[in-house]
Design a protein around this motif. Sequence first.
Motif, PDB file in Angstrom:
ATOM      1  N   PHE A  57     -10.921 -26.085   4.238  1.00 55.98           N
ATOM      2  CA  PHE A  57     -10.130 -24.909   4.634  1.00 55.98           C
ATOM      3  C   PHE A  57      -8.845 -25.435   5.275  1.00 55.98           C
ATOM      4  CE2 PHE A  57     -13.781 -21.632   5.692  1.00 55.98           C
ATOM      5  CZ  PHE A  57     -14.147 -21.638   4.365  1.00 55.98           C
ATOM      6  N   THR A  58      -7.700 -24.896   4.890  1.00 59.86           N
ATOM      7  CA  THR A  58      -6.442 -25.331   5.507  1.00 59.86           C
ATOM      8  C   THR A  58      -5.775 -24.180   6.258  1.00 59.86           C
ATOM      9  OG1 THR A  58      -5.226 -24.879   3.480  1.00 59.86           O
ATOM     10  CG2 THR A  58      -5.965 -27.141   3.822  1.00 59.86           C
ATOM     11  N   ARG A  75     -14.482 -28.707   6.024  1.00 66.31           N
ATOM     12  CA  ARG A  75     -13.582 -29.430   6.921  1.00 66.31           C
ATOM     13  C   ARG A  75     -12.301 -28.631   7.057  1.00 66.31           C
ATOM     14  NH1 ARG A  75     -11.420 -33.824   5.865  1.00 66.31           N
ATOM     15  NH2 ARG A  75     -11.797 -33.936   3.625  1.00 66.31           N
ATOM     16  N   LEU A  76     -11.655 -28.791   8.217  1.00 67.31           N
ATOM     17  CA  LEU A  76     -10.468 -27.990   8.513  1.00 67.31           C
ATOM     18  C   LEU A  76      -9.204 -28.829   8.484  1.00 67.31           C
ATOM     19  CD1 LEU A  76     -11.837 -25.937  11.519  1.00 67.31           C
ATOM     20  CD2 LEU A  76     -11.611 -25.208   9.149  1.00 67.31           C
ATOM     21  N   ASP A  77      -8.105 -28.161   8.099  1.00 68.43           N
ATOM     22  CA  ASP A  77      -6.764 -28.710   8.293  1.00 68.43           C
ATOM     23  C   ASP A  77      -6.610 -30.181   7.948  1.00 68.43           C
ATOM     24  OD1 ASP A  77      -5.146 -26.969  10.967  1.00 68.43           O
ATOM     25  OD2 ASP A  77      -4.632 -27.194   8.873  1.00 68.43           O
ATOM     26  N   THR A  78      -6.501 -30.473   6.705  1.00 72.45           N
ATOM     27  CA  THR A  78      -6.418 -31.865   6.304  1.00 72.45           C
ATOM     28  C   THR A  78      -5.437 -31.985   5.159  1.00 72.45           C
ATOM     29  OG1 THR A  78      -7.643 -33.560   5.121  1.00 72.45           O
ATOM     30  CG2 THR A  78      -8.535 -31.363   5.028  1.00 72.45           C
ATOM     31  N   ALA A  79      -4.926 -33.158   4.967  1.00 71.00           N
ATOM     32  CA  ALA A  79      -3.970 -33.371   3.874  1.00 71.00           C
ATOM     33  C   ALA A  79      -4.686 -33.710   2.575  1.00 71.00           C
ATOM     34  CB  ALA A  79      -2.995 -34.471   4.251  1.00 71.00           C
ATOM     35  N   GLU A 101       0.545 -25.851   0.308  1.00 70.64           N
ATOM     36  CA  GLU A 101       1.445 -26.863   0.850  1.00 70.64           C
ATOM     37  C   GLU A 101       0.764 -28.002   1.622  1.00 70.64           C
ATOM     38  OE1 GLU A 101       4.623 -25.291   3.354  1.00 70.64           O
ATOM     39  OE2 GLU A 101       4.886 -27.385   3.916  1.00 70.64           O
ATOM     40  N   PRO A 102      -0.230 -27.710   2.477  1.00 68.08           N
ATOM     41  CA  PRO A 102      -0.832 -28.832   3.214  1.00 68.08           C
ATOM     42  C   PRO A 102      -1.471 -29.880   2.297  1.00 68.08           C
ATOM     43  CG  PRO A 102      -1.537 -26.704   4.113  1.00 68.08           C
ATOM     44  CD  PRO A 102      -0.804 -26.420   2.839  1.00 68.08           C
TER      45      PRO A 102
END
Length: 345
Positions: A57-58, A75-79, A101-102
């Motif tokens: 999830f971003t 998992r959260l917020d990762t490239a 975009e992330p």
Amino acid sequence: MSEYRSTCDLGELAQRVKLARSVAVVSHSRPDGDAAGSILAVSRALRLLGTRVDAIFTGAVDPNILALAEAGEVRLDTAGPIDPLVELAIVVDTGSQSQLEPLDVWLRGMGDRVLGIDHHARGEDIARHRVVDTSAASTTQIVTRLMDLLGVDVRSAGPGCRRTIAEALFVGLATDTGWFRYQSADAAVFALASRLLDAGVDRIALYQALEENGRVPRLAATARALASITHHAGGRAILMSLSPADFAATEATSDDVGGVVNIPLEIGSVGLSVLLTETKPGVTKASFRSKSRPDGTPWLNVSDFASKFGGGGHALAAGARFACAIDEARTRVADAIARDEGLLL
Ligand SMILES: [Mn+2]
């Protein structure tokens, strides 16, 4: 940019998925019910088949959405994935570069090993192998067909997880149809809902967890949004806004005001509602909502309307982003409504 439509069929997609030993499943930033439901359904199913799955999830994730996943499931917020051996990326419920975009750098590096499953009318050539079915009410409706092709029983829970694939599929179907109220909620949608309820989905618990679980600041923020109303196009369009000062004063976040944009559509004479929010200085987000006329056609196709500002979405629900403060964005939207007034007659 090639046209955004299917480049293969779901059977071919299923074959590629079956062959992969390690996949990452991703969707747009700030996942909604359909994005999260699609990620969770695909990842639960593939883990059952023995595939290693990175479910990601971003962006800022609504806590009620995050609570759909069990601890450790996403998992959260990762490239990108932690596992460098990921063979396939599966992008669900979007094909939009800006919404991904992330993950941009990683997805580009994956080249033609990106699969897409989506029901939006617009997108870019991110997933070379993709199924885009704009007639589907939710991405989870298409994902259900993938489950059937993979021979996965939707009643199964994910490994090490109490929650079922059916629950994740239902969340996407219910939320993207406004809990079965929108035009898109046709007989096939109700048939799938019936199948998923038969599979044990607790729709009451899901409704409460997602729609009756707001935080107190929602009320004050809603009051401010309603107080900001201006009438346009002879009263057929309504504009509302929430400035950084409104968010500060009410201690609300953008998660707290989901659905507020729909309130003006409760008025019979209103066919377009717009809510502008500036949560980061200089970045204003617009939500556009319309509703069906008695003959079933939209008052205004807000996907087309949003595209004037580089945004998009569905005929009755769309969004856009402005790289400016809220007052300027409000003027631009009001001007566009004035130019398009004839469409709202
Ligand atoms: Mn969707």
